[in-house]
Design an enzyme around this catalytic site. Structure first.
Site, PDB file in Angstrom:
ATOM      1  N   SER A   7      33.488  43.984  38.373  1.00  0.00           N
ATOM      2  CA  SER A   7      32.540  43.016  38.942  1.00  0.00           C
ATOM      3  C   SER A   7      32.789  42.856  40.430  1.00  0.00           C
ATOM      4  O   SER A   7      31.970  43.234  41.252  1.00  0.00           O
ATOM      5  CB  SER A   7      32.655  41.670  38.221  1.00  0.00           C
ATOM      6  N   GLY A   8      33.945  42.299  40.786  1.00  0.00           N
ATOM      7  CA  GLY A   8      34.269  42.143  42.208  1.00  0.00           C
ATOM      8  C   GLY A   8      35.335  43.137  42.661  1.00  0.00           C
ATOM      9  O   GLY A   8      35.640  43.229  43.846  1.00  0.00           O
ATOM     10  N   GLY A   9      35.947  43.854  41.724  1.00  0.00           N
ATOM     11  CA  GLY A   9      36.947  44.864  42.085  1.00  0.00           C
ATOM     12  C   GLY A   9      38.250  44.297  42.609  1.00  0.00           C
ATOM     13  O   GLY A   9      39.021  45.001  43.255  1.00  0.00           O
ATOM     14  N   GLY A  76      35.019  38.486  42.414  1.00  0.00           N
ATOM     15  CA  GLY A  76      33.843  38.578  41.554  1.00  0.00           C
ATOM     16  C   GLY A  76      33.907  37.606  40.380  1.00  0.00           C
ATOM     17  O   GLY A  76      34.979  37.394  39.812  1.00  0.00           O
ATOM     18  N   HIS A  80      37.021  37.036  37.458  1.00  0.00           N
ATOM     19  CA  HIS A  80      37.641  35.768  37.860  1.00  0.00           C
ATOM     20  C   HIS A  80      37.480  34.669  36.803  1.00  0.00           C
ATOM     21  O   HIS A  80      38.458  34.050  36.377  1.00  0.00           O
ATOM     22  CB  HIS A  80      36.992  35.345  39.181  1.00  0.00           C
ATOM     23  N   TYR A 371      46.505  37.069  38.201  1.00  0.00           N
ATOM     24  CA  TYR A 371      47.375  37.722  39.177  1.00  0.00           C
ATOM     25  C   TYR A 371      48.070  38.864  38.449  1.00  0.00           C
ATOM     26  O   TYR A 371      49.267  38.846  38.189  1.00  0.00           O
ATOM     27  CB  TYR A 371      48.384  36.737  39.776  1.00  0.00           C
TER      28      TYR A 371
HETATM   29  C1  LIG Z   1      41.889  38.596  47.906  1.00  0.00           C
HETATM   30  C2  LIG Z   1      42.020  37.941  46.546  1.00  0.00           C
HETATM   31  C3  LIG Z   1      41.960  36.558  46.452  1.00  0.00           C
HETATM   32  C4  LIG Z   1      42.062  35.927  45.217  1.00  0.00           C
HETATM   33  N1  LIG Z   1      41.988  34.565  45.172  1.00  0.00           N
HETATM   34  C5  LIG Z   1      42.025  33.949  43.958  1.00  0.00           C
HETATM   35  C6  LIG Z   1      41.900  32.529  43.870  1.00  0.00           C
HETATM   36  O1  LIG Z   1      41.781  31.812  44.869  1.00  0.00           O
HETATM   37  N2  LIG Z   1      41.969  31.960  42.627  1.00  0.00           N
HETATM   38  C7  LIG Z   1      42.097  32.705  41.504  1.00  0.00           C
HETATM   39  O2  LIG Z   1      42.097  32.128  40.410  1.00  0.00           O
HETATM   40  N3  LIG Z   1      42.231  34.039  41.570  1.00  0.00           N
HETATM   41  C8  LIG Z   1      42.185  34.681  42.758  1.00  0.00           C
HETATM   42  N4  LIG Z   1      42.311  36.037  42.812  1.00  0.00           N
HETATM   43  C9  LIG Z   1      42.526  36.788  41.566  1.00  0.00           C
HETATM   44  C10 LIG Z   1      41.188  37.054  40.881  1.00  0.00           C
HETATM   45  O3  LIG Z   1      40.810  35.888  40.139  1.00  0.00           O
HETATM   46  C11 LIG Z   1      41.319  38.226  39.898  1.00  0.00           C
HETATM   47  O4  LIG Z   1      41.706  39.384  40.600  1.00  0.00           O
HETATM   48  C12 LIG Z   1      40.009  38.450  39.127  1.00  0.00           C
HETATM   49  O5  LIG Z   1      40.270  39.122  37.931  1.00  0.00           O
HETATM   50  C13 LIG Z   1      39.029  39.236  39.963  1.00  0.00           C
HETATM   51  O6  LIG Z   1      37.795  39.384  39.341  1.00  0.00           O
HETATM   52  P1  LIG Z   1      36.848  40.568  39.859  1.00  0.00           P
HETATM   53  O7  LIG Z   1      35.607  40.554  39.081  1.00  0.00           O
HETATM   54  O8  LIG Z   1      36.746  40.528  41.351  1.00  0.00           O
HETATM   55  O9  LIG Z   1      37.772  41.830  39.565  1.00  0.00           O
HETATM   56  P2  LIG Z   1      37.570  43.203  38.765  1.00  0.00           P
HETATM   57  O10 LIG Z   1      38.637  44.094  39.325  1.00  0.00           O
HETATM   58  O11 LIG Z   1      36.165  43.670  38.852  1.00  0.00           O
HETATM   59  O12 LIG Z   1      37.898  42.803  37.276  1.00  0.00           O
HETATM   60  C14 LIG Z   1      39.139  42.229  36.863  1.00  0.00           C
HETATM   61  C15 LIG Z   1      39.327  42.457  35.355  1.00  0.00           C
HETATM   62  O13 LIG Z   1      38.242  41.885  34.631  1.00  0.00           O
HETATM   63  C16 LIG Z   1      37.493  42.898  33.948  1.00  0.00           C
HETATM   64  N5  LIG Z   1      36.068  42.611  34.185  1.00  0.00           N
HETATM   65  C17 LIG Z   1      35.433  42.575  35.389  1.00  0.00           C
HETATM   66  N6  LIG Z   1      34.153  42.270  35.221  1.00  0.00           N
HETATM   67  C18 LIG Z   1      33.939  42.118  33.894  1.00  0.00           C
HETATM   68  C19 LIG Z   1      32.796  41.801  33.118  1.00  0.00           C
HETATM   69  N7  LIG Z   1      31.605  41.596  33.695  1.00  0.00           N
HETATM   70  N8  LIG Z   1      32.923  41.731  31.771  1.00  0.00           N
HETATM   71  C20 LIG Z   1      34.129  41.955  31.193  1.00  0.00           C
HETATM   72  N9  LIG Z   1      35.253  42.248  31.887  1.00  0.00           N
HETATM   73  C21 LIG Z   1      35.163  42.333  33.231  1.00  0.00           C
HETATM   74  C22 LIG Z   1      37.906  44.190  34.616  1.00  0.00           C
HETATM   75  O14 LIG Z   1      37.731  45.290  33.757  1.00  0.00           O
HETATM   76  C23 LIG Z   1      39.350  43.922  34.968  1.00  0.00           C
HETATM   77  O15 LIG Z   1      40.159  44.069  33.833  1.00  0.00           O
HETATM   78  C24 LIG Z   1      42.222  36.700  44.039  1.00  0.00           C
HETATM   79  C25 LIG Z   1      42.286  38.084  44.134  1.00  0.00           C
HETATM   80  C26 LIG Z   1      42.198  38.716  45.367  1.00  0.00           C
HETATM   81  C27 LIG Z   1      42.280  40.209  45.454  1.00  0.00           C
END
Ligand SMILES: Cc1cc2nc3c(=O)[nH]c(=O)nc-3n(C[C@H](O)[C@H](O)[C@H](O)COP(=O)(O)OP(=O)(O)OC[C@H]3O[C@@H](n4cnc5c(N)ncnc54)[C@H](O)[C@@H]3O)c2cc1C
Ligand SMILES: *[C@@H]1O[C@H](CO)[C@@H](O)[C@H](O)[C@H]1NC(C)=O
Ligand SMILES: *[C@@H]1O[C@H](CO)[C@@H](O)[C@H](O)[C@H]1NC(C)=O
Ligand SMILES: *[C@@H]1O[C@H](CO)[C@@H](O)[C@H](O)[C@H]1NC(C)=O
Length: 417
Positions: A7-9, A76, A80, A371
């Site tokens: 989703s957000g990577g 994303g 998240h 995390y």
């Molecule tokens: C710069 C940065 C700042 C952050 N700040 C915070 C913060 O303030 N508070 C906090 O709580 N966390 C924070 N995080 C951690 C963040 O919550 C996690 O990394 C979260 O999993 C990211 O979601 P994503 O969709 O961006 O990631 P992705 O890498 O897209 O996905 C994360 C996991 O979820 C799975 N997934 C993604 N999308 C879906 C979907 N649609 N359906 C089912 N599974 C899915 C993926 O396969 C993977 O296992 C931060 C991370 C970073 C890198």
């Protein structure tokens, strides 16, 4: 082939775009619409939206509604919210996952389910236990929360010479008991000493208060006089303006919230802990010493207070168990730029994690699933088992280090250690 859902990577170990077998990425970044219903105080947000985009859309419709999710706008909502999701509104309203009221998810048979058709057990499981276990989330329906027209923010910097260790020590006793409207987190990291230009550690006390400066000043005087907060340390702003303030993004224009590209992409490794008893000043001094080591040039620890709403929600309400009894969470982070240097930095953060073991939660030593840390909870290929995965494997032979991405595309991936 396996499927990786992104989703957000922002996965810390790159699990949304890494696999040891041939795989397909299902990237949801084009599904990024949000529709806000101001009257009902709800919104539908698609999984590929970033939280920055979500905040922007809410603020476009109302100046007094917000949502309690993360600090960094490029995260994303798909991953998240699935793993909890917290930010500066945590003490007042809990996690993002605590405020999800409905969902659209595709199951393994290609069927689209909502809360009603999936049933309460599955709906329970997808809010906090981590994404990618049960299906692909397409959209969440969320309960928006009330924020005042003006909030107050401040950041106070204290070095060791300015009594930082004692103030941090004191913070551990009070931060989880503050008025729910007050959130003060601590950032610990390296700076140059003003006295001799050598290395020193400073503590930044970084705060959001849901109210005016007038209300905040007497509250601070009563609850945390040791910090010595002054009126001139404080700035009043709209809640939406506090988002770029806390993430360190430029504050001139809110359009920055719509940008999916994370600035300053670097190599990093992170870990987390929950603290249930205050760490002694001697314990803190040992942390300070580790933060002064060579590898900690760009390392930090962020301490986020719990208490408030977090204490009121039962540990089984959703699969996020870190509730009453936790004073605060530690987020350890080390950054570096050199290629082929991962081992040194990762060893350093493991040493720090080893050092803090006696001071944090035990049996089990808890961690925040968002995390992601592949030093813990890893299965072998093929059949998996809980007994095997629960082992604390600090010295695994090989894994990948992800880097911050946030553009919805492939991040830099590197370094088998
Ligand atoms: C710069 C940065 C700042 C952050 N700040 C915070 C913060 O303030 N508070 C906090 O709580 N966390 C924070 N995080 C951690 C963040 O919550 C996690 O990394 C979260 O999993 C990211 O979601 P994503 O969709 O961006 O990631 P992705 O890498 O897209 O996905 C994360 C996991 O979820 C799975 N997934 C993604 N999308 C879906 C979907 N649609 N359906 C089912 N599974 C899915 C993926 O396969 C993977 O296992 C931060 C991370 C970073 C890198
Ligand atoms: C988005 O952010 C990135 C990183 O800070 C920057 O390079 C880029 O110019 C920004 N794009 C827009 C349209 O502002
Ligand atoms: C971790 O700490 C324990 C006890 O403090 C020590 O025996 C062990 O060697 C340490 N491990 C590492 C890898 O530093
Ligand atoms: C996994 O377990 C099943 C049932 O116990 C067994 O039939 C299968 O061969 C195992 N697969 C692997 C890869 O070990």
């Amino acid at each position: 082939m396996q499927i990786r859902v992104r989703s957000g990577g922002h996965d810390y170990e790159g699990l949304s775009y890494v696999s040891q077998v041939t795989f397909v990425i299902l990237d949801l970044f084009n599904l990024c619409e949000t529709s806000v219903d101001v009257e009902k105080k709800t919104a539908w947000v698609q999984a590929g939206s970033t939280i920055g985009q979500l905040y922007y859309k809410i603020a476009e419709k109302s100046g007094t509604l917000g949502f309690p999710s993360g600090v960094c706008p490029t995260v994303g909502v798909g991953g998240h919210f699935s793993g909890g999701g917290y930010g500066t509104l945590l003490r007042k309203y809990g996690l993002a996952a605590d405020n999800i009221i409905d969902v659209r998810m595709v199951d393994v048979n290609g069927k689209i389910l909502n809360r009603n058709s999936m049933g309460e057990d599955l709906f329970w499981a997808i809010r906090g236990g981590g994404g990618a276990s049960f299906g692909v989330i397409l959209a969440w329906k969320i309960q928006l929360v009330a924020v005042p027209e003006k909030v107050t923010v401040f950041t106070i910097d204290r070095t060791v010479e300015q009594d930082a260790i004692n103030i941090v020590h004191r913070w551990q006793y009070v931060a989880h008991k503050f008025d729910k409207n007050l959130f003060i987190r601590i950032y610990l990291g390296r700076v140059k000493s003003s006295q001799d230009g050598g290395r020193t550690i400073h503590a930044l006390f970084n705060s959001l208060f849901l109210g005016s400066v007038e209300t905040l000043l007497p509250l601070m005087k009563e609850s945390f006089p040791e910090l010595g907060l002054q009126r001139e340390d404080c700035t009043e702003m709209r809640w939406i303006e506090s988002i770029p303030y806390f993430s360190g993004f430029p504050t001139e224009s809110l359009d920055v919230l719509l940008n999916r590209t994370q600035p300053n992409v670097r190599h990093f490794k992170a870990k987390s802990d929950y603290v249930q008893k205050p760490i002694s000043t001697n314990g803190l001094k040992g942390i300070w010493k580790l933060l002064l080591e060579e590898e900690a040039e760009d390392a930090s620890m962020i301490l986020s207070p719990y208490g408030g709403r977090m204490d009121e929600i039962s540990e089984s309400a959703i699969p996020f168990p870190h509730r009453a009894g936790n004073l605060y969470k530690i987020h350890y982070l080390v950054n570096w730029d050199e290629e082929d240097a991962s081992e040194r930095y990762i060893n350093w953060i493991r040493r720090l994690y080893n050092y803090t073991a006696p001071y944090v939660s035990k049996f089990p030593r808890a961690a925040y699933i968002n995390y992601r840390d592949l030093d813990i909870g890893v299965n072998n290929k093929g059949n998996t088992s809980y007994a095997q995965a629960k082992m604390n494997k600090v010295f695994r032979p090989s894994y990948h280090v992800g880097t911050t991405t946030g553009n919805g595309f492939m991040g830099k991936l590197n370094a088998s250690v």
